[in-house]
Write a protein that holds these residues in place. Sequence first.
Motif, PDB file in Angstrom:
ATOM      1  N   PHE A 280       0.840  -1.209   0.000  1.00  0.00           N
ATOM      2  CA  PHE A 280       0.000   0.000   0.000  1.00  0.00           C
ATOM      3  C   PHE A 280       0.867   1.247   0.000  1.00  0.00           C
ATOM      4  O   PHE A 280       2.078   1.169   0.209  1.00  0.00           O
ATOM      5  N   GLU A 281       0.252   2.368  -0.270  1.00  0.00           N
ATOM      6  CA  GLU A 281       0.938   3.656  -0.197  1.00  0.00           C
ATOM      7  C   GLU A 281       0.706   4.251   1.179  1.00  0.00           C
ATOM      8  O   GLU A 281      -0.402   4.122   1.720  1.00  0.00           O
ATOM      9  N   GLN A 286       0.667   9.591   7.498  1.00  0.00           N
ATOM     10  CA  GLN A 286       1.796   8.704   7.825  1.00  0.00           C
ATOM     11  C   GLN A 286       3.101   9.302   7.300  1.00  0.00           C
ATOM     12  O   GLN A 286       4.141   9.243   7.970  1.00  0.00           O
ATOM     13  N   GLY A 312      -6.080   1.606  14.039  1.00  0.00           N
ATOM     14  CA  GLY A 312      -6.120   1.268  12.620  1.00  0.00           C
ATOM     15  C   GLY A 312      -5.544   2.329  11.703  1.00  0.00           C
ATOM     16  O   GLY A 312      -5.564   2.192  10.487  1.00  0.00           O
ATOM     17  N   GLY A 314      -2.522   2.994  11.254  1.00  0.00           N
ATOM     18  CA  GLY A 314      -1.270   2.548  10.651  1.00  0.00           C
ATOM     19  C   GLY A 314      -0.025   3.086  11.334  1.00  0.00           C
ATOM     20  O   GLY A 314       0.898   3.582  10.695  1.00  0.00           O
ATOM     21  N   LYS A 315       0.014   2.922  12.650  1.00  0.00           N
ATOM     22  CA  LYS A 315       1.182   3.392  13.392  1.00  0.00           C
ATOM     23  C   LYS A 315       2.369   2.436  13.225  1.00  0.00           C
ATOM     24  O   LYS A 315       3.524   2.845  13.304  1.00  0.00           O
ATOM     25  N   THR A 316       2.051   1.149  13.001  1.00  0.00           N
ATOM     26  CA  THR A 316       3.122   0.153  12.977  1.00  0.00           C
ATOM     27  C   THR A 316       4.144   0.425  11.875  1.00  0.00           C
ATOM     28  O   THR A 316       5.348   0.324  12.097  1.00  0.00           O
ATOM     29  N   PRO A 464      -6.246   4.909   6.618  1.00  0.00           N
ATOM     30  CA  PRO A 464      -5.994   4.445   5.253  1.00  0.00           C
ATOM     31  C   PRO A 464      -7.318   4.367   4.488  1.00  0.00           C
ATOM     32  O   PRO A 464      -8.363   4.150   5.101  1.00  0.00           O
ATOM     33  N   ARG A 467     -11.638   1.893   4.282  1.00  0.00           N
ATOM     34  CA  ARG A 467     -12.225   1.292   5.482  1.00  0.00           C
ATOM     35  C   ARG A 467     -13.712   1.597   5.509  1.00  0.00           C
ATOM     36  O   ARG A 467     -14.118   2.720   5.225  1.00  0.00           O
ATOM     37  N   ASP A 569      -4.736  -7.650  15.380  1.00  0.00           N
ATOM     38  CA  ASP A 569      -5.057  -7.318  14.001  1.00  0.00           C
ATOM     39  C   ASP A 569      -5.482  -8.563  13.212  1.00  0.00           C
ATOM     40  O   ASP A 569      -4.654  -9.326  12.754  1.00  0.00           O
ATOM     41  N   ARG A 598     -11.372  -3.531  10.040  1.00  0.00           N
ATOM     42  CA  ARG A 598      -9.998  -3.321   9.586  1.00  0.00           C
ATOM     43  C   ARG A 598      -9.825  -3.726   8.137  1.00  0.00           C
ATOM     44  O   ARG A 598      -8.835  -3.397   7.511  1.00  0.00           O
TER      45      ARG A 598
HETATM   46  P1  ADP Z   1      -2.614   0.878  14.469  1.00  0.00           P
HETATM   47  O1  ADP Z   1      -2.379   2.314  14.205  1.00  0.00           O
HETATM   48  O2  ADP Z   1      -3.923   0.614  15.136  1.00  0.00           O
HETATM   49  O3  ADP Z   1      -1.456   0.214  15.160  1.00  0.00           O
HETATM   50  P2  ADP Z   1      -1.791  -0.828  12.325  1.00  0.00           P
HETATM   51  O4  ADP Z   1      -0.433  -0.300  12.170  1.00  0.00           O
HETATM   52  O5  ADP Z   1      -1.941  -2.152  12.998  1.00  0.00           O
HETATM   53  O6  ADP Z   1      -2.740   0.215  13.026  1.00  0.00           O
HETATM   54  O7  ADP Z   1      -2.464  -0.870  10.896  1.00  0.00           O
HETATM   55  C1  ADP Z   1      -3.746  -1.407  10.707  1.00  0.00           C
HETATM   56  C2  ADP Z   1      -3.836  -2.107   9.367  1.00  0.00           C
HETATM   57  O8  ADP Z   1      -3.784  -1.172   8.303  1.00  0.00           O
HETATM   58  C3  ADP Z   1      -2.710  -3.080   9.137  1.00  0.00           C
HETATM   59  O9  ADP Z   1      -3.252  -4.233   8.542  1.00  0.00           O
HETATM   60  C4  ADP Z   1      -1.797  -2.315   8.191  1.00  0.00           C
HETATM   61  O10 ADP Z   1      -1.033  -3.167   7.396  1.00  0.00           O
HETATM   62  C5  ADP Z   1      -2.764  -1.512   7.378  1.00  0.00           C
HETATM   63  N1  ADP Z   1      -2.232  -0.245   6.842  1.00  0.00           N
HETATM   64  C6  ADP Z   1      -1.384   0.609   7.458  1.00  0.00           C
HETATM   65  N2  ADP Z   1      -1.138   1.697   6.696  1.00  0.00           N
HETATM   66  C7  ADP Z   1      -1.877   1.544   5.581  1.00  0.00           C
HETATM   67  C8  ADP Z   1      -2.060   2.327   4.403  1.00  0.00           C
HETATM   68  N3  ADP Z   1      -1.438   3.500   4.221  1.00  0.00           N
HETATM   69  N4  ADP Z   1      -2.905   1.859   3.457  1.00  0.00           N
HETATM   70  C9  ADP Z   1      -3.532   0.687   3.632  1.00  0.00           C
HETATM   71  N5  ADP Z   1      -3.402  -0.111   4.703  1.00  0.00           N
HETATM   72  C10 ADP Z   1      -2.574   0.304   5.680  1.00  0.00           C
END
Ligand code: ADP
Length: 704
Positions: A280-281, A286, A312, A314-316, A464, A467, A569, A598
């Motif tokens: 994904f982008e 982010q 959700g 995308g902090k990871t 992202p 959703r 997740d 998610r």
């Molecule tokens: P959180 O912020 O709750 O920790 P996560 O980092 O677990 O969220 O991300 C949630 C989901 O979204 C994961 O499956 C991740 O791979 C996905 N994700 C993160 N950034 C993007 C993005 N820019 N576009 C699409 N999916 C994304």
Amino acid sequence: MTVRTPRSVSIAGADPGIAPISALPGISPSLVAALARLGLARVQDLWFHLPLRYEDKTSVTAIADLHVGERAQVEGVVEAVERGFRYRPQLKVAIGDASQQTLLLRFFHFNRAQAEQLLPGTRLLCFGEVRHGAQGLEMVHPQYQRLSGDDVVIVDELLSPIYPTTEGLGQKRLAGVISKALALLPPAEQLELIPPRLCAEHGLTSLRDALLYVHRPPPDAHLGQLTLGHHPAQQRLAFEELLTQHLSLKRMRAAVRSRHAPALGGDGSLRQQLLTGLSFELTAAQQRVSAEVARDLAQSKPMLRLVQGDVGSGKTVVAALSALAAVESGYQVALMAPTELLAEQHLHNFRHWLQPLGIEVEWLAGKVSGKARKQALERVAAGASVVIGTHALMQEGVAFAQLGLVIVDEQHRFGVQQRLALRDKGKDGELGPHQLVLTATPIPRTLAMSAYADLDVSSIDELPPGRTPVQTIAISNARRVEVIERIHVACGEGRQVYWVCTLIEESEQLRAQAAEVAHAELSAALAGFKVGLIHGRMKPKEKQLVMDAFKAGELSVLVATTVIEVGVDVPKASLMVIENSERLGLAQLHQLRGRVGRGALASNCVLLYQPPLGQLARERLQVMRETNDGFRIAEKDLELRGPGEVLGTRQTGQLSFRIADLARDAHLLPAVQQVGERMLAEQPQQTERLIERWIGGAARYVHA
Ligand code: ADP
Ligand code: MG
């Protein structure tokens, strides 16, 4: 206020508080060990081990007058006993009383002697929470005692404090040792660390009286007031705790700002590879936050940055990019998470992203032991690039070769002091590590001032794309059967379901039991579908197996305690049922609900509640139905909690305080700040003693 003065015992030395607990009379080594597991080592740690809540055993309630959801004491005679083995051994004991009604006592864990004692005709005095069962009212695992035929029931005179505890340490034994410690409380002037002049100016009452009041509420104490945390004794303690927190943050901030950190500029090559490989982008948010972090990391003074972003958001991946900046510069990264489950999810994600770049990810959790642990430690000491784990990372014996960055996920589960401990890991040589904290809990500005005074803040304020918002409804528990029927239909459509049990209890054991009960119920009702169970008492391996099975779609339903609250997740899960949702704070409900919605599937959340709903609970559920926006929910949360909450605020608060609650006690903060300034200027040495008193023990305390 009425206060009972304990019998005084003399112990040598000017400050009995710092004596080890083993110096108290009649303390066995096993008790010392159990207390140590709670982080309690010195006498004063016991003084400040404060009750979580209170039980009212000062009266007996007729079965006919019981209300679902309340904790009550009942006296009755055993009318029938049934031992079942349908899903698992079970002992059901029906008791009746003069009100001509029957109450079912249900036991899942019991031994033979116990079963043999509970014969028809036996008189019992029991205490427990009243629940709706299939056959009417019931109590699961009540406390009970047998009465002989003509015993007169003697009810308690005082409310009983219930303390946070650990396995193998019952409330009675814990209360007993606390009582011994209280006998050593020094006179009021000696106990006081806040200068008398400041106490007088701010109307602070005696600390000694306050402690005695909360540990042993006098006969005229009011359960409702104590539960709300509004009693002056509780407020006095909350004041001191907030003051201590404030002082320690100030001290910490000063210490950190004076340190140097390695400049982790990096050449961007690994980060570029990661981005190219992603499916994904990055969202604009982010990208912006990653850039803010990168800018900080490139400085030679330590970054202290909080990244907040809704569940959700995308902090990871932002964390992974920061980690790569450190690795590109030849430094190590430690990532720690509050639960083993969450740490494992990070391990999975990081390995998935980093292994293709030729970067190994080390795993260091509490349960990694023996040879595996030793080898992992050796690799960390030798410079392994990325290390992931739980707070075990902070335990002694973990030495890093060149720690450049510490990432802490879901900060509200950690005390600030725990962050400090890990930060210290990097201090060999002159350079301290940078620090990145991730949280899904938006922090209202008033609180940020106090609780997060040591951090700069970045926000990922965008989700992202693609959703679908979760549709949320609230349904009374009276319609539970219908809800289960709907789950049946949903399973038939191939949907996956979370069923969350949210009992707020003092021990993981009781929470686990509640989940076991729900698991048995759903297994029976959903014939043909697989129902899994996960709770905090399971071994990490077992938890992982269950999570893997759920992820792989082998389980239709996952019954869980709030262990799944943070970070889990499983994008395919699209339905969540939250039991007793009326008891949870908004922040926690929002976190839980964030586990669904998610993926691209339209998701639903069912908030089961136990009527009648109080005004606040009604408003909370309303907000949950209206919006999925974490920031709006956080605002509403503060607004609702301002006047004070009934149950659960301490559990849902952002920092692990013993008694203070930032939302409830926000009105104390201006005075806390004033007193703090004066103390730092006039009596800095007292600051150390306050921190030792309130936080010294907590820093050793490991949350289950
Ligand atoms: P959180 O912020 O709750 O920790 P996560 O980092 O677990 O969220 O991300 C949630 C989901 O979204 C994961 O499956 C991740 O791979 C996905 N994700 C993160 N950034 C993007 C993005 N820019 N576009 C699409 N999916 C994304
Ligand atoms: Mg996360």
